[in-house]
Motif scaffolding. Structure first.
Motif, short mmCIF file in Angstrom:
data_model
loop_
_atom_site.label_atom_id
_atom_site.label_comp_id
_atom_site.label_asym_id
_atom_site.label_seq_id
_atom_site.Cartn_x
_atom_site.Cartn_y
_atom_site.Cartn_z
N UNK A 79 0.83 -1.22 0.00
CA UNK A 79 0.00 0.00 0.00
C UNK A 79 0.86 1.26 0.00
N UNK A 80 2.15 1.13 0.33
CA UNK A 80 3.06 2.27 0.42
C UNK A 80 3.59 2.62 -0.97
N UNK A 81 2.94 3.56 -1.66
CA UNK A 81 3.32 3.94 -3.02
C UNK A 81 4.58 4.81 -2.98
N UNK A 82 5.57 4.39 -3.77
CA UNK A 82 6.84 5.10 -3.86
C UNK A 82 7.01 5.84 -5.18
N UNK A 83 6.16 5.51 -6.15
CA UNK A 83 6.29 6.16 -7.45
C UNK A 83 5.49 5.46 -8.52
N UNK A 84 5.83 5.78 -9.74
CA UNK A 84 5.15 5.25 -10.92
C UNK A 84 6.19 4.85 -11.95
N UNK A 85 5.92 3.77 -12.67
CA UNK A 85 6.73 3.38 -13.83
C UNK A 85 5.74 3.01 -14.93
N UNK A 86 5.96 3.54 -16.12
CA UNK A 86 5.01 3.35 -17.21
C UNK A 86 5.74 2.98 -18.49
N UNK A 87 5.16 2.05 -19.23
CA UNK A 87 5.57 1.79 -20.61
C UNK A 87 4.41 2.28 -21.46
N UNK A 88 4.65 3.34 -22.22
CA UNK A 88 3.59 3.92 -23.05
C UNK A 88 4.02 3.92 -24.51
N UNK A 89 3.20 4.52 -25.34
CA UNK A 89 3.47 4.58 -26.79
C UNK A 89 3.82 3.20 -27.33
N UNK A 93 3.68 -2.86 -34.13
CA UNK A 93 4.29 -3.08 -35.45
C UNK A 93 5.81 -3.10 -35.35
N UNK A 94 6.36 -2.14 -34.59
CA UNK A 94 7.81 -2.02 -34.47
C UNK A 94 8.35 -2.58 -33.16
N UNK A 95 7.45 -3.08 -32.31
CA UNK A 95 7.82 -3.68 -31.02
C UNK A 95 8.61 -2.71 -30.15
N UNK A 96 8.07 -1.49 -30.03
CA UNK A 96 8.74 -0.45 -29.24
C UNK A 96 7.80 0.11 -28.18
N UNK A 97 8.40 0.78 -27.21
CA UNK A 97 7.65 1.46 -26.18
C UNK A 97 8.49 2.56 -25.55
N UNK A 98 7.84 3.41 -24.79
CA UNK A 98 8.47 4.56 -24.14
C UNK A 98 8.34 4.37 -22.63
N UNK A 99 9.44 4.47 -21.91
CA UNK A 99 9.44 4.29 -20.46
C UNK A 99 9.52 5.65 -19.78
N UNK A 100 8.70 5.83 -18.77
CA UNK A 100 8.77 7.04 -17.94
C UNK A 100 8.57 6.63 -16.49
N UNK A 130 8.01 -6.69 -26.56
CA UNK A 130 8.66 -5.52 -27.15
C UNK A 130 10.15 -5.80 -27.32
N UNK A 131 10.76 -5.10 -28.27
CA UNK A 131 12.19 -5.28 -28.55
C UNK A 131 12.99 -4.06 -28.12
N UNK A 132 12.42 -2.88 -28.28
CA UNK A 132 13.15 -1.63 -28.00
C UNK A 132 12.33 -0.75 -27.07
N UNK A 133 12.98 -0.30 -26.01
CA UNK A 133 12.36 0.65 -25.08
C UNK A 133 13.19 1.93 -25.07
N UNK A 134 12.51 3.06 -25.11
CA UNK A 134 13.19 4.35 -25.15
C UNK A 134 12.76 5.19 -23.95
N UNK A 135 13.59 6.16 -23.61
CA UNK A 135 13.21 7.16 -22.62
C UNK A 135 14.03 8.41 -22.87
N UNK A 136 13.61 9.50 -22.27
CA UNK A 136 14.34 10.75 -22.38
C UNK A 136 14.22 11.54 -21.09
N UNK A 137 15.20 12.39 -20.85
CA UNK A 137 15.18 13.24 -19.66
C UNK A 137 15.86 14.57 -19.99
N UNK A 138 15.48 15.61 -19.26
CA UNK A 138 16.16 16.90 -19.42
C UNK A 138 17.64 16.68 -19.12
#
Length: 184
Positions: A79-89, A93-100, A130-138
């Motif tokens: 029940x103790x939530x520490x954060x969120x992790x998401x695979x979106x987009x 077809x290309x077996x990709x996703x975006x991690x945040x 999925x084959x490729x996961x991407x992410x970006x940050x400032x």
């Protein structure tokens, strides 16, 4: 609902990734009260109704196979939530996703984001195919860069002035991890 949530949980070291539930409204409100979160969140969550809508949107995205969001919690206290992790987009077809990811103020520096990132990658490769996961940050977000590299994401380049926060444009560093990369 509890059995279904436990069934869909993903282990991540001392942490667990589980779908968001209506019982997480308070934790979501607390997380969005943090000034750092408010500055970065595309849509800050200010009320219980907005939090519930946020959680429902995540469930809808999962049903549509568009995105998969998990609450990052302590294994000892799910029940103790520490954060969120998401695979979106998710692009089948290309077996990709975006991690945040994001963490609560109290969870920062405890390894929760890195463990969650590693776990969600393995899950996305194994369960979603999925084959490729991407992410970006400032580029000025050193902590996010540490999480990405510790989770096995290779730096692939810089996108100039990609993000806009409070009228200021920021460069973004892009990372990717492939299903064939060695485990971090």
């Amino acid at each position: 609902m509890r059995e279904e949530t436990e069934e869909m949980a993903v282990p991540g070291g001392p942490f667990l990734l589980r779908p968001w539930t209506a019982g997480d409204v308070g934790a979501l409100l607390e997380a969005h009260a943090d000034p750092l979160m408010r500055w970065q969140a595309p849509q800050p969550v200010d009320t219980a109704e907005e939090a519930l809508q946020w959680i429902r949107r995540r469930a809808g995205q999962r049903e549509e196979d568009a995105a998969y969001s998990f609450a990052v919690v302590e294994r000892a206290d799910p029940r103790a939530v520490l954060g969120d992790i998401t695979v979106s987009a998710v692009d089948r077809r290309h077996s990709t996703g975006w991690v945040s990811y994001w963490t609560t103020k109290s969870a920062r520096g405890r390894g929760a984001a890195t463990a969650a990132c590693r776990a969600v990658c393995r899950w996305a490769f194994d369960e979603l195919g999925l084959f490729r996961l991407e992410l970006g940050h400032r580029v000025d977000n050193i902590a996010s860069c540490r999480v990405a590299t510790a989770a096995g994401f290779a730096v692939e380049g810089r996108e100039r002035q990609r993000l806009l926060y409070s009228g200021v444009r920021y460069d973004v560093e892009r990372h990717a991890r492939l299903a064939t990369d060695e485990e971090a």
